[in-house]
Design a protein around this motif. Sequence first.
Motif, PDB file in Angstrom:
ATOM      1  N   ILE A  33      -5.266   4.315   2.192  1.00 13.75           N
ATOM      2  CA  ILE A  33      -4.681   3.003   1.883  1.00 13.75           C
ATOM      3  C   ILE A  33      -4.839   2.088   3.091  1.00 13.75           C
ATOM      4  O   ILE A  33      -5.372   0.985   2.983  1.00 13.75           O
ATOM      5  CB  ILE A  33      -3.200   3.147   1.465  1.00 13.75           C
ATOM      6  N   GLU A  34      -4.390   2.554   4.243  1.00 11.28           N
ATOM      7  CA  GLU A  34      -4.558   1.768   5.466  1.00 11.28           C
ATOM      8  C   GLU A  34      -5.981   1.958   5.981  1.00 11.28           C
ATOM      9  O   GLU A  34      -6.598   2.991   5.731  1.00 11.28           O
ATOM     10  CB  GLU A  34      -3.562   2.241   6.544  1.00 11.28           C
ATOM     11  N   TRP A  35      -6.460   0.983   6.748  1.00 13.66           N
ATOM     12  CA  TRP A  35      -7.815   1.088   7.297  1.00 13.66           C
ATOM     13  C   TRP A  35      -7.841   1.905   8.583  1.00 13.66           C
ATOM     14  O   TRP A  35      -8.882   2.334   9.041  1.00 13.66           O
ATOM     15  CB  TRP A  35      -8.396  -0.310   7.547  1.00 13.66           C
TER      16      TRP A  35
ATOM     17  N   HIS B  43       7.623  -3.214  -1.124  1.00 14.69           N
ATOM     18  CA  HIS B  43       6.505  -2.270  -0.976  1.00 14.69           C
ATOM     19  C   HIS B  43       6.696  -1.405   0.279  1.00 14.69           C
ATOM     20  O   HIS B  43       7.284  -1.866   1.256  1.00 14.69           O
ATOM     21  CB  HIS B  43       5.194  -3.039  -0.759  1.00 14.69           C
ATOM     22  N   PRO B  44       6.114  -0.207   0.285  1.00 17.40           N
ATOM     23  CA  PRO B  44       6.101   0.572   1.533  1.00 17.40           C
ATOM     24  C   PRO B  44       5.315  -0.198   2.596  1.00 17.40           C
ATOM     25  O   PRO B  44       4.414  -0.971   2.271  1.00 17.40           O
ATOM     26  CB  PRO B  44       5.338   1.846   1.160  1.00 17.40           C
ATOM     27  N   PHE B  45       5.679   0.018   3.826  1.00 12.49           N
ATOM     28  CA  PHE B  45       5.011  -0.656   4.956  1.00 12.49           C
ATOM     29  C   PHE B  45       4.931   0.357   6.094  1.00 12.49           C
ATOM     30  O   PHE B  45       5.916   1.040   6.380  1.00 12.49           O
ATOM     31  CB  PHE B  45       5.857  -1.882   5.359  1.00 12.49           C
ATOM     32  N   PRO B  46       3.775   0.501   6.732  1.00 16.64           N
ATOM     33  CA  PRO B  46       3.679   1.561   7.753  1.00 16.64           C
ATOM     34  C   PRO B  46       4.562   1.288   8.961  1.00 16.64           C
ATOM     35  O   PRO B  46       4.723   0.130   9.356  1.00 16.64           O
ATOM     36  CB  PRO B  46       2.197   1.531   8.151  1.00 16.64           C
ATOM     37  N   GLY B  47       5.111   2.339   9.536  1.00 17.84           N
ATOM     38  CA  GLY B  47       5.949   2.211  10.730  1.00 17.84           C
ATOM     39  C   GLY B  47       5.292   1.373  11.832  1.00 17.84           C
ATOM     40  O   GLY B  47       5.926   0.465  12.380  1.00 17.84           O
ATOM     41  N   PRO B  48       4.015   1.641  12.182  1.00 13.09           N
ATOM     42  CA  PRO B  48       3.380   0.855  13.250  1.00 13.09           C
ATOM     43  C   PRO B  48       3.019  -0.565  12.802  1.00 13.09           C
ATOM     44  O   PRO B  48       2.448  -1.337  13.582  1.00 13.09           O
ATOM     45  CB  PRO B  48       2.107   1.652  13.572  1.00 13.09           C
TER      46      PRO B  48
HETATM   47  P1  XMP Z   1      -2.840   6.250   4.035  1.00 10.00           P
HETATM   48  O1  XMP Z   1      -3.437   5.164   4.858  1.00 10.00           O
HETATM   49  O2  XMP Z   1      -2.813   7.577   4.732  1.00 10.00           O
HETATM   50  O3  XMP Z   1      -1.304   5.836   3.834  1.00 10.00           O
HETATM   51  O4  XMP Z   1      -3.462   6.338   2.662  1.00 10.00           O
HETATM   52  C1  XMP Z   1      -0.402   6.452   2.925  1.00 10.00           C
HETATM   53  C2  XMP Z   1       0.945   5.736   3.027  1.00 10.00           C
HETATM   54  O5  XMP Z   1       1.516   5.950   4.323  1.00 10.00           O
HETATM   55  C3  XMP Z   1       1.690   4.714   5.013  1.00 10.00           C
HETATM   56  N1  XMP Z   1       1.323   4.927   6.408  1.00 10.00           N
HETATM   57  C4  XMP Z   1       2.200   5.057   7.412  1.00 10.00           C
HETATM   58  N2  XMP Z   1       3.557   5.008   7.425  1.00 10.00           N
HETATM   59  N3  XMP Z   1       3.555   5.372   9.761  1.00 10.00           N
HETATM   60  C5  XMP Z   1       4.218   5.145   8.606  1.00 10.00           C
HETATM   61  O6  XMP Z   1       5.464   5.075   8.634  1.00 10.00           O
HETATM   62  C6  XMP Z   1       2.197   5.450   9.836  1.00 10.00           C
HETATM   63  O7  XMP Z   1       1.619   5.642  10.899  1.00 10.00           O
HETATM   64  C7  XMP Z   1       1.497   5.282   8.592  1.00 10.00           C
HETATM   65  N4  XMP Z   1       0.166   5.302   8.254  1.00 10.00           N
HETATM   66  C8  XMP Z   1       0.096   5.093   6.918  1.00 10.00           C
HETATM   67  C9  XMP Z   1       0.763   3.735   4.301  1.00 10.00           C
HETATM   68  O8  XMP Z   1       1.185   2.394   4.473  1.00 10.00           O
HETATM   69  C10 XMP Z   1       0.846   4.217   2.876  1.00 10.00           C
HETATM   70  O9  XMP Z   1       2.022   3.767   2.235  1.00 10.00           O
END
Ligand code: XMP
Length: 507
Positions: free
Chosen positions: A504-506, A383-388
């Motif tokens: 997606i993220e809180w 799955h994708p995972f946010p950088g932070p």
């Molecule tokens: P949101 O929360 O905006 O997220 O609906 C959309 C997708 O982006 C990812 N995400 C991040 N990926 N750095 C990243 O590399 C970030 O700061 C970041 N914030 C959100 C999130 O996990 C989702 O796949």
Amino acid sequence: MQQKIIILDFGSQTTQLIGRRVRELDTFCEILPYNKFPKNDPSVIGVILSGSPFSVYDEKAFKIELDEIRGKYPILGICYGAQFMSYALGGKVEPAESREYGRANLQTFDHENPLFKGFDEHSQVWMSHGDTITALPEGFKVIASTDKVVNAAYQAEGEPLWGVQFHPEVFHSVQGSLLLKNFVVDICGGKQDWSAASFVETTVAELKEQLGNDRVILGLSGGVDSSVAAVLLNKAIGKNLTCIFVDHGMLRKNEFKNVMHDYECLGLNVIGVDASEKFFKDLEGVTDPEQKRKIIGRDFIEVFDAEAHKITDAKWLAQGTIYPDRIESLNITGKTIKSHHNVGGLPEEMNLKLCEPLQWLFKDEVRKVGRELGMPEHLITRHPFPGPGLAVRILGDITPEKVRILQDADDIFIQGLRDWNLYDQVWQAGVILLPIKSVGVMGDERTYERAVALRAVTSTDAMTADWAHLPYEFMAKVSNDIINKVKGVNRVCYDISSKPPATIEWE
Ligand code: XMP
């Protein structure tokens, strides 16, 4: 030589989709800004002109010199592309009496025309236009009409030049892919020889040629794109590639160890840097989400940079940038490419050249290439995972203890999804640690502990997302396991918000 179709982008929302559909025909294509047609490129076999938010008679409308391509390649104009060619060659385009959006059926079409080979009677197409072609240029003939649009498709007689008012690239144009196949394969002579295997073969050869004996540095994140880029480069230049994987302390449970192990099994030359202490220290007491992101981004560059500097003879920085990171449809201001910094920014003073071997691929193609390279399935379907990382899933300030609680809860949820064969059905899942405590009872004891929220969404591109309708039995099991096994948690909620309006993220 790899044949290619050029898609000239006039700013439509669906230009990327045209690219997808052409790639699905195993034919390579490039999407370029409308005014960047590559002259004298012998690998071009045909040109598609996209739609646009403009009307042809708008002052700011994007225009090209048709003579540059007309008569040299087969051309297919879609929506604005069709209107523009018609207008530029002496036809008439006017605002439609009623703007036409949505489904329409081809009432009549020229069964003999190669563009419509294999088409069914009344084939459904998707319209989205405010203007309509009211008169075709001399020597053009109508080849399809709907009940509202007479000139729904045309051809310049005796010339390989077509225009269609509808959008063959969208799903609701039922035989849209067939139309594109007729154009790309039959009319342009596309050999349909673009595959993951051919991509690997040509790219490895190109990388060998481009990089020679140079040293290359690549930042790994554990995600699909950077991992596939690393394995591809490793195949091309072996030990001249040095990968750097930074642990900021907010990865998933055991992720650093597991991913390092995977990378080593793949034969990659990886330096793992445990910098978690630095990140925790700099994040102490920080609660604002944007502030957290900034600190993590800055620390990441610092740590990466320090490691990269140790490789003094490095000439290249490689990145796992993929196609959707690079293309963004033209907007009214004419900005074409968004900036992309997969490793948080190029260390400028190092003077490294940029190498992006996946820059022409869509996500599913990256996965195919990964499989072709023999990478394990769990790395490819991750799955994708946010950088932070978990930093944006801990609401409020971050402490190692909170990270431990969240890692344990997250591990139960993710492992559960795998055990119940649900992992591949969701786009992304994780647990959020809430900044509240609530009362519970365990045995004879009253508890006052933390609450967590589970988040699982379905999506195709993360731009929009729906909450995943996971089975109740599964959620009951996960909730029980988390409360029983994760010390410090006594309540589990499920997030049932879609994006938009939620994200997606809180944080
Ligand atoms: P949101 O929360 O905006 O997220 O609906 C959309 C997708 O982006 C990812 N995400 C991040 N990926 N750095 C990243 O590399 C970030 O700061 C970041 N914030 C959100 C999130 O996990 C989702 O796949």
